[in-house]
Scaffold this active site. Structure first.
Site, short mmCIF file in Angstrom:
data_model
loop_
_atom_site.label_atom_id
_atom_site.label_comp_id
_atom_site.label_asym_id
_atom_site.label_seq_id
_atom_site.Cartn_x
_atom_site.Cartn_y
_atom_site.Cartn_z
N ASP A 119 74.04 -28.39 -25.95
CA ASP A 119 74.89 -29.40 -26.59
C ASP A 119 75.11 -29.03 -28.06
OD1 ASP A 119 76.39 -31.66 -26.81
OD2 ASP A 119 74.71 -33.07 -26.70
N GLY A 120 76.26 -29.44 -28.57
CA GLY A 120 76.52 -29.30 -30.00
C GLY A 120 77.55 -28.23 -30.35
N GLY A 151 80.80 -28.45 -30.18
CA GLY A 151 81.91 -29.06 -30.92
C GLY A 151 81.52 -29.32 -32.37
N TRP A 169 79.19 -27.81 -34.10
CA TRP A 169 79.03 -26.51 -34.78
C TRP A 169 80.39 -26.05 -35.32
CZ3 TRP A 169 80.99 -21.60 -34.43
CH2 TRP A 169 80.25 -20.56 -35.02
N HIS A 193 82.43 -23.29 -28.53
CA HIS A 193 82.09 -22.89 -27.16
C HIS A 193 81.94 -21.36 -27.08
CE1 HIS A 193 82.53 -26.92 -25.81
NE2 HIS A 193 83.85 -26.97 -25.92
N SER A 223 79.99 -30.30 -17.01
CA SER A 223 79.58 -31.49 -16.25
C SER A 223 80.77 -32.08 -15.50
CB SER A 223 78.99 -32.54 -17.18
OG SER A 223 80.03 -33.17 -17.92
N TRP A 281 85.50 -32.88 -16.98
CA TRP A 281 86.89 -32.80 -16.51
C TRP A 281 87.79 -33.74 -17.32
CZ3 TRP A 281 88.27 -28.79 -13.92
CH2 TRP A 281 87.44 -28.21 -12.97
N ARG A 325 87.88 -34.11 -20.50
CA ARG A 325 88.22 -33.59 -21.84
C ARG A 325 89.68 -33.16 -21.87
NH1 ARG A 325 83.06 -30.80 -24.82
NH2 ARG A 325 81.66 -32.52 -24.35
N LEU A 381 65.22 -12.72 -12.59
CA LEU A 381 65.62 -14.08 -12.95
C LEU A 381 66.75 -14.58 -12.04
CD1 LEU A 381 65.61 -16.41 -15.18
CD2 LEU A 381 67.53 -15.16 -16.19
N ARG A 396 68.77 -37.44 -24.23
CA ARG A 396 69.02 -38.02 -22.92
C ARG A 396 69.23 -36.88 -21.92
NH1 ARG A 396 73.17 -39.70 -26.45
NH2 ARG A 396 74.86 -38.23 -26.13
N GLU A 432 58.77 -31.29 -18.34
CA GLU A 432 58.45 -31.48 -19.76
C GLU A 432 59.75 -31.38 -20.54
OE1 GLU A 432 55.52 -32.29 -20.91
OE2 GLU A 432 54.57 -32.13 -18.94
C1 FPP Z 1 78.41 -29.20 -25.11
O1 FPP Z 1 78.93 -29.15 -26.39
C2 FPP Z 1 78.74 -28.02 -24.36
C3 FPP Z 1 79.59 -27.99 -23.31
C4 FPP Z 1 80.28 -29.18 -22.82
C5 FPP Z 1 79.90 -26.76 -22.59
C6 FPP Z 1 78.85 -25.69 -22.66
C7 FPP Z 1 79.56 -24.42 -22.49
C8 FPP Z 1 79.25 -23.24 -23.06
C9 FPP Z 1 78.04 -23.00 -23.85
C10 FPP Z 1 80.15 -22.08 -22.90
C11 FPP Z 1 80.49 -21.70 -21.50
C12 FPP Z 1 79.30 -21.34 -20.70
C13 FPP Z 1 79.19 -20.24 -19.93
C14 FPP Z 1 77.98 -20.06 -19.11
C15 FPP Z 1 80.21 -19.20 -19.89
P1 FPP Z 1 79.94 -30.26 -26.87
O2 FPP Z 1 81.31 -29.70 -26.73
O3 FPP Z 1 79.72 -31.53 -26.11
O4 FPP Z 1 79.52 -30.42 -28.35
P2 FPP Z 1 79.59 -31.72 -29.26
O5 FPP Z 1 78.71 -32.76 -28.63
O6 FPP Z 1 79.10 -31.24 -30.58
O7 FPP Z 1 81.04 -32.13 -29.29
#
Ligand code: FPP
Length: 259
Positions: A21-22, A24, A26, A38, A66, A70, A72, A132, A195, A208
């Site tokens: 997460d994070g 956006g 960043w 991303h 998630s 969809w 977004r 892995l 969460r 954990e």
């Molecule tokens: C959450 O950040 C991240 C996502 C919804 C997507 C995660 C995807 C990647 C790391 C890239 C694609 C993955 C692969 C395996 C190729 P957010 O957009 O919700 O961030 P924010 O909460 O700061 O807005």
């Protein structure tokens, strides 16, 4: 159901799950479009996959998209799909060389034909991997997965192949999206949110949890080690008492790998 409790944990976690997460935030912090976050997040993915493979982690599950994502904006969804395709293309050979096996959980039928094809190809081409197992959660929601498992069991019950009275936790787990996946030992969530957000609800019963304020694109290998260090200090009791488990902290019993 096998009951091997390892009460504490000098052992590497067998199954690490990450809510990345994070991205956006960043990007926003740098005045960049969300997709730049991303894209940088994919760099973290690559590093963490390599590190987990090197450390001997058996399963790494990443919440990459998630079922709610969809909703977004279309351009962000499209950009995430493009990043996924690029990731699969660029990592394919490395996964094969490093004996990494790719698996996917989630409702991939909602994705375009070309994305579904790329996923199916990558899963097939890496299927011999015995290092892995990288599990990408795509179009994934934990409740949806549980409902799919119920649906699969109901189909078998109506075919006469499953006796409802015989259904236990093990039967249930065998009908989840990836039946070979063990319970999660350690779940990491970045960006300060605390969460589960519908990730691995069944598999996280005794997980954990580790939360860090670090945003996913900044998640370095030092951060991964920090999360592991926290995990090593946890005493996993699986609902039992300290007295039952004895004082053998740091013992070397097998991982609990069932659900
Ligand atoms: C959450 O950040 C991240 C996502 C919804 C997507 C995660 C995807 C990647 C790391 C890239 C694609 C993955 C692969 C395996 C190729 P957010 O957009 O919700 O961030 P924010 O909460 O700061 O807005």
């Amino acid at each position: 159901m096998q009951k091997n409790f390892h009460t504490e944990t000098k052992q590497i976690p067998g199954h690490v799950a990450i809510i990345m997460d994070g991205n956006g935030r960043w990007a926003r912090n740098r005045g960049l479009p969300r997709i730049a976050g991303h894209r940088q997040g994919v760099e973290s993915v690559t590093q963490v996959v390599d590190a987990c493979a090197r450390k001997g982690v058996r399963f790494l599950s990443l919440f990459a998209f998630s079922s709610e994502n969809w909703g977004r904006p279309r351009h962000e969804v499209d950009a995430l799909m493009t990043l996924l395709l690029e990731y699969l293309a660029s990592q394919r050979q490395k996964m094969i060389d490093n004996r990494i096996r790719l698996q996917v959980i989630g409702d991939v039928s909602r994705m375009t034909e070309s994305v579904q094809q790329a996923i199916a190809d990558a899963v097939r081409e890496t299927s011999e991997g015995d290092g892995l197992t990288l599990v990408l959660a795509l179009s994934y929601g934990g409740r949806d997965e549980i409902l799919r498992a119920v649906g699969r069991m109901l189909d078998q019950v109506s075919d006469g192949a499953l006796d409802p009275a015989s259904i236990d936790a093990e039967t249930f787990a065998a009908h989840l999206d990836f039946p070979g996946m063990p319970a999660a030992d350690l779940m990491i969530r970045t960006s300060g949110e605390m969460r589960l957000s519908n990730f691995l609800l069944w598999q996280a019963a005794y997980t954990e949890l580790y939360f860090t304020d670090v945003l996913w694109p900044d998640f370095s290998l030092e951060e991964l080690d920090r999360a592991f260090d926290h995990y090593y200090q946890r005493r996993r009791r699986f609902g039992l008492t300290d007295e039952q488990l004895g004082s053998d902290l740091n013992d070397d019993q097998p991982q609990e790998t069932d659900h």
